[in-house]
Motif scaffolding. Structure first.
Motif, PDB file in Angstrom:
ATOM      1  N   THR A  34      -7.194 -14.836 -27.157  1.00 54.81           N
ATOM      2  CA  THR A  34      -6.498 -13.441 -26.191  1.00 54.81           C
ATOM      3  C   THR A  34      -6.670 -14.755 -25.140  1.00 54.81           C
ATOM      4  OG1 THR A  34      -7.485 -12.290 -27.252  1.00 54.81           O
ATOM      5  CG2 THR A  34      -7.148 -11.687 -25.347  1.00 54.81           C
ATOM      6  N   GLY A  35      -5.270 -14.450 -24.299  1.00 56.73           N
ATOM      7  CA  GLY A  35      -5.119 -15.249 -22.492  1.00 56.73           C
ATOM      8  C   GLY A  35      -5.619 -14.730 -22.015  1.00 56.73           C
ATOM      9  N   GLU A  36      -6.106 -14.901 -20.740  1.00 56.48           N
ATOM     10  CA  GLU A  36      -6.449 -14.347 -19.316  1.00 56.48           C
ATOM     11  C   GLU A  36      -5.727 -14.110 -18.663  1.00 56.48           C
ATOM     12  OE1 GLU A  36      -7.678 -18.500 -17.378  1.00 56.48           O
ATOM     13  OE2 GLU A  36      -8.701 -19.158 -19.326  1.00 56.48           O
ATOM     14  N   LYS A  37      -4.622 -13.143 -18.634  1.00 58.96           N
ATOM     15  CA  LYS A  37      -4.044 -12.770 -17.876  1.00 58.96           C
ATOM     16  C   LYS A  37      -4.036 -10.878 -18.771  1.00 58.96           C
ATOM     17  CE  LYS A  37       0.629 -15.823 -18.003  1.00 58.96           C
ATOM     18  NZ  LYS A  37       1.608 -14.938 -19.339  1.00 58.96           N
ATOM     19  N   THR A  38      -4.988 -10.446 -19.116  1.00 58.16           N
ATOM     20  CA  THR A  38      -5.379  -9.742 -19.419  1.00 58.16           C
ATOM     21  C   THR A  38      -6.565  -8.837 -19.260  1.00 58.16           C
ATOM     22  OG1 THR A  38      -5.875 -10.045 -22.113  1.00 58.16           O
ATOM     23  CG2 THR A  38      -3.748  -8.665 -21.533  1.00 58.16           C
ATOM     24  N   THR A  39      -6.899 -10.085 -18.622  1.00 60.00           N
ATOM     25  CA  THR A  39      -9.394  -9.422 -18.532  1.00 60.00           C
ATOM     26  C   THR A  39      -8.628  -8.773 -16.742  1.00 60.00           C
ATOM     27  OG1 THR A  39     -10.667 -10.221 -17.158  1.00 60.00           O
ATOM     28  CG2 THR A  39      -9.104 -11.834 -16.894  1.00 60.00           C
ATOM     29  N   PRO A  40      -9.324  -7.543 -16.411  1.00 59.93           N
ATOM     30  CA  PRO A  40      -8.763  -6.884 -15.799  1.00 59.93           C
ATOM     31  C   PRO A  40      -9.047  -7.156 -14.068  1.00 59.93           C
ATOM     32  CG  PRO A  40     -10.764  -5.677 -16.944  1.00 59.93           C
ATOM     33  CD  PRO A  40     -10.421  -7.095 -17.508  1.00 59.93           C
ATOM     34  N   ARG A  41      -9.636  -8.914 -14.068  1.00 62.88           N
ATOM     35  CA  ARG A  41      -9.581  -9.673 -12.640  1.00 62.88           C
ATOM     36  C   ARG A  41      -8.388 -10.640 -12.365  1.00 62.88           C
ATOM     37  NH1 ARG A  41     -15.984 -10.857 -13.681  1.00 62.88           N
ATOM     38  NH2 ARG A  41     -17.091  -8.630 -13.133  1.00 62.88           N
ATOM     39  N   ASN A  42      -8.000 -10.452 -13.582  1.00 60.36           N
ATOM     40  CA  ASN A  42      -6.357 -11.157 -13.693  1.00 60.36           C
ATOM     41  C   ASN A  42      -5.491 -10.326 -13.613  1.00 60.36           C
ATOM     42  OD1 ASN A  42      -7.651 -14.072 -13.519  1.00 60.36           O
ATOM     43  ND2 ASN A  42      -8.207 -14.377 -14.827  1.00 60.36           N
ATOM     44  N   VAL A  43      -5.232  -8.796 -13.880  1.00 58.16           N
ATOM     45  CA  VAL A  43      -4.753  -8.037 -13.500  1.00 58.16           C
ATOM     46  C   VAL A  43      -2.811  -8.123 -12.925  1.00 58.16           C
ATOM     47  CG1 VAL A  43      -5.493  -5.702 -13.406  1.00 58.16           C
ATOM     48  CG2 VAL A  43      -3.612  -6.134 -14.934  1.00 58.16           C
ATOM     49  N   ASN A  44      -3.447  -8.401 -11.984  1.00 51.94           N
ATOM     50  CA  ASN A  44      -2.396  -7.608 -10.573  1.00 51.94           C
ATOM     51  C   ASN A  44      -2.001  -9.316 -10.465  1.00 51.94           C
ATOM     52  OD1 ASN A  44      -2.836  -4.963 -10.145  1.00 51.94           O
ATOM     53  ND2 ASN A  44      -4.675  -5.354  -9.112  1.00 51.94           N
ATOM     54  N   ILE A  45      -1.971 -10.347 -11.055  1.00 53.07           N
ATOM     55  CA  ILE A  45      -1.647 -11.694 -10.686  1.00 53.07           C
ATOM     56  C   ILE A  45      -0.132 -11.456 -10.353  1.00 53.07           C
ATOM     57  CG2 ILE A  45      -1.580 -13.634 -11.057  1.00 53.07           C
ATOM     58  CD1 ILE A  45      -4.129 -14.040 -11.634  1.00 53.07           C
ATOM     59  N   ARG A  46       0.684 -12.321  -9.567  1.00 57.64           N
ATOM     60  CA  ARG A  46       1.914 -12.168  -9.886  1.00 57.64           C
ATOM     61  C   ARG A  46       3.153 -13.822  -9.725  1.00 57.64           C
ATOM     62  NH1 ARG A  46       0.319  -7.476 -11.864  1.00 57.64           N
ATOM     63  NH2 ARG A  46       1.617  -5.895 -10.944  1.00 57.64           N
ATOM     64  N   GLY A  47       3.960 -14.086  -9.741  1.00 58.81           N
ATOM     65  CA  GLY A  47       3.597 -15.323  -9.852  1.00 58.81           C
ATOM     66  C   GLY A  47       4.596 -15.951 -11.011  1.00 58.81           C
ATOM     67  N   PHE A  48       4.556 -16.123 -11.888  1.00 56.83           N
ATOM     68  CA  PHE A  48       4.516 -16.128 -13.039  1.00 56.83           C
ATOM     69  C   PHE A  48       5.888 -16.732 -13.303  1.00 56.83           C
ATOM     70  CE2 PHE A  48       1.256 -13.774 -14.502  1.00 56.83           C
ATOM     71  CZ  PHE A  48      -0.058 -14.847 -15.055  1.00 56.83           C
ATOM     72  N   ASP A  49       6.959 -16.440 -12.648  1.00 51.86           N
ATOM     73  CA  ASP A  49       8.610 -16.336 -12.588  1.00 51.86           C
ATOM     74  C   ASP A  49       8.730 -17.855 -11.549  1.00 51.86           C
ATOM     75  OD1 ASP A  49       8.036 -14.654 -10.300  1.00 51.86           O
ATOM     76  OD2 ASP A  49       9.676 -14.382 -10.244  1.00 51.86           O
TER      77      ASP A  49
END
Length: 202
Positions: free
Chosen positions: A67-82
């Motif tokens: 399970t990746g790290e994107k869905t952890t609550p502390r990462n959920v608002n990270i943007r800029g993957f594009d």
């Protein structure tokens, strides 16, 4: 997008040596125009006020084996993957199979700070891409926005980071926007805050 980044990260991890010493001129021969490729993409990203993650494993989507790290609550608002995807695509056109996604994240971070007139540091390159991610470790190790100073110091010490690192990384989080829930308690409840400052943000 993240699935394509996973495939790219896995490919780069295969073609790069398994041990690597970091160096500021790591790509000087194999990809000499690397920074020229990254700069215009970061210009666009900064204008759009996007945030970027700073850990290569963060780019990996969930797979059947982790399970990746994107869905952890502390990462959920990270943007800029594009933005990272755009940079990786452009870099691959310039020097295919050479530059790791982890180094692209480091370069993007440095370029964005420099373009926003922040401090300049000597960037060491040569990171290898992660082949897996760990949501549980991210949950356990990433500091919560609700930690006080003592808690932050302990959290950073537990992963080998200094108070200087704490100040630098905390300062980096002042760029961009924050979700209201991350500071609501502070501006409405805490008493050790400038009341005028708090009132302006309520």
């Amino acid at each position: 997008m993240a699935a394509s980044l996973f495939r790219l990260a896995f490919f780069v991890a295969l073609v790069l040596p398994q041990t690597s010493a970091l160096s500021s001129n790591y790509y000087s021969k194999s990809c000499p125009k690397l920074f020229q490729v990254v700069n215009p993409i970061m210009d666009k990203a900064i204008r759009r006020r996007l945030e970027l993650g700073c850990d290569g494993s963060l780019l990996l989507d969930d797979t059947p084996t982790f399970t990746g790290e994107k869905t952890t609550p502390r990462n959920v608002n990270i943007r800029g993957f594009d933005v990272i995807d755009d940079i990786k695509t452009a870099v691959e056109m310039e020097c295919p199979g050479i530059v790791s996604c982890a180094d692209i994240l480091a370069i993007a971070s440095q370029v964005s700070v420099r373009k926003l007139r922040g401090p300049i540091w000597h960037l060491m390159l040569g990171r290898l891409d992660a082949r897996t991610a760990n949501k549980d470790l991210a949950d356990a190790n990433l500091p919560s926005f609700s930690l006080n100073l003592g808690g932050l110091k302990t959290n950073f010490q537990n992963v080998g980071l200094s108070e200087k690192d704490l100040v630098a990384l905390s300062g980096g989080h002042t760029i961009g926007q924050a979700v209201c829930t991350t500071f609501r308690t502070r501006i409405y409840t805490d008493t050790n805050i400038d009341p005028i400052f708090a009132a302006k943000r309520q």
